[in-house]
Design an enzyme around this catalytic site. Structure first.
Site, PDB file in Angstrom:
ATOM      1  N   THR A 157       0.872  -1.173   0.000  1.00 41.37           N
ATOM      2  CA  THR A 157       0.000   0.000   0.000  1.00 41.37           C
ATOM      3  C   THR A 157       0.906   1.218   0.000  1.00 41.37           C
ATOM      4  O   THR A 157       2.091   1.105   0.313  1.00 41.37           O
ATOM      5  CB  THR A 157      -0.902  -0.019   1.261  1.00 41.37           C
ATOM      6  OG1 THR A 157      -1.905  -1.008   1.093  1.00 41.37           O
ATOM      7  CG2 THR A 157      -1.583   1.287   1.547  1.00 41.37           C
ATOM      8  N   THR A 207      -1.215   0.421   6.804  1.00 37.12           N
ATOM      9  CA  THR A 207      -0.872  -0.590   5.805  1.00 37.12           C
ATOM     10  C   THR A 207      -0.723  -1.930   6.503  1.00 37.12           C
ATOM     11  O   THR A 207      -0.183  -1.999   7.612  1.00 37.12           O
ATOM     12  CB  THR A 207       0.428  -0.239   5.058  1.00 37.12           C
ATOM     13  OG1 THR A 207       0.861  -1.391   4.322  1.00 37.12           O
ATOM     14  CG2 THR A 207       1.552   0.208   5.981  1.00 37.12           C
TER      15      THR A 207
END
Ligand code: ASP
Length: 292
Positions: A157, A207
């Site tokens: 991410t 993330t």
């Protein structure tokens, strides 16, 4: 004046993989973002620009670097939040647009809704001027380049959090999601309060294994612990990651509080990340300690 910026390129980093390109890219990006904040640019504009650049680089599992789901389709998630106004925007399971974060920003700026998904999100993005990906086959980089395609549950991410000189906080996050996800799977990244949060106290971008971050309302929980528990930023962030671990998740988060303090903890093997503040030169890290 005080400003601060932290970016991340995902908590899916694994020892033994060469992240030279990502380190160089983050170093260049964090320097530019710091200059933008020093020049008086807003936190909201800087996090939009940082995440848009991370998406377009193809170096991370977001935007151009995303991997297809088990149906062979790339579905992207992104969100953004403005701490000063609590306005937020998000897109989920959207295919073939260059910058999901800018689509999320357009949803926020348009103002009627917070989240659009799938075909509706794509149509809205294109109508808002977000660039199309006309040839997905040639546009997306192969996820083998991330070194993690073989590992079940791999993920990545990108995100950014900022405090600007006017004292406003903002956060943005964007992802291609977890590897081998089924069609329609949406993680924490586009969910305001799970993957992204910004208010007057703190800006957070997460993330990791999204399901665990959803089940803990991770991003908002950092703020809640600070607001209701009078807990400092570091302690709040660590406590949230402990809850994520209790929910069988690993990952990390980046956060900045309203005084410009930063934190970037993780409980996975590594997290690509970089930071700069008005009182601290840029740092770029992936592991702790960094390999020799
Ligand atoms: N949180 C993302 C998701 O679950 C993946 C990641 O951060 O690596 O979709």
């Amino acid at each position: 004046m005080t400003y601060a910026l932290v970016i991340h390129g995902g908590a899916g980093a694994r020892p033994g993989i060469d992240y030279t390109d990502q380190r160089a890219h983050m170093a260049q990006l964090i320097a530019r973002g710091g200059e933008n904040l020093a020049d008086g640019r807003s936190a909201l504009d800087v996090v939009s620009a940082m995440v848009a650049d991370l998406e377009a680089s193809g170096l991370y599992v977001a935007g151009k670097g995303s991997a297809p789901n088990t149906s062979g389709i790339i579905e992207l998630d992104a969100s953004i939040m403005d701490g000063a106004t609590r306005k937020a925007g998000a897109v989920a399971a959207v295919s073939n647009i260059v910058n999901p974060v800018l689509a999320a920003r357009s949803v926020m700026d348009e103002g009627r809704y917070v989240m659009l998904a799938a075909e509706g999100a794509r149509a809205f993005a294109l109508a808002s001027g977000i660039a199309d990906v006309p040839d997905p086959e040639s546009y997306y980089t192969t996820h083998v380049d991330h070194g993690s395609s073989e590992v079940a549950g791999s993920h990545g991410t990108v995100g950014a959090v900022a405090l600007d000189e006017a004292g406003n906080l903002a956060a943005a996050t964007s992802t291609g999601g977890t590897f081998n996800k089924p069609a329609g799977r949406v993680g924490d990244t586009p969910l305001i309060g799970a993957g992204t949060w910004a208010d007057d106290l703190v800006a957070v971008s997460c993330t990791g294994i999204g399901e665990a971050f959803i089940r803990t309302s991770a991003a908002h929980d950092v703020s809640a612990r600070m607001r209701y528990g009078n807990v400092a930023l570091d302690e709040a962030a660590e406590a949230v990651l402990a809850e994520v671990a209790n929910c069988d998740g690993d990952g990390g988060l980046i956060a900045i509080d309203c005084n410009g303090r930063i934190t970037m903890p993780y409980n996975s093997q590594g997290m690509k990340r970089a930071a700069i503040t008005s009182s601290m030169p840029a740092v770029v890290r992936v592991f702790e300690p960094e390999p020799a």
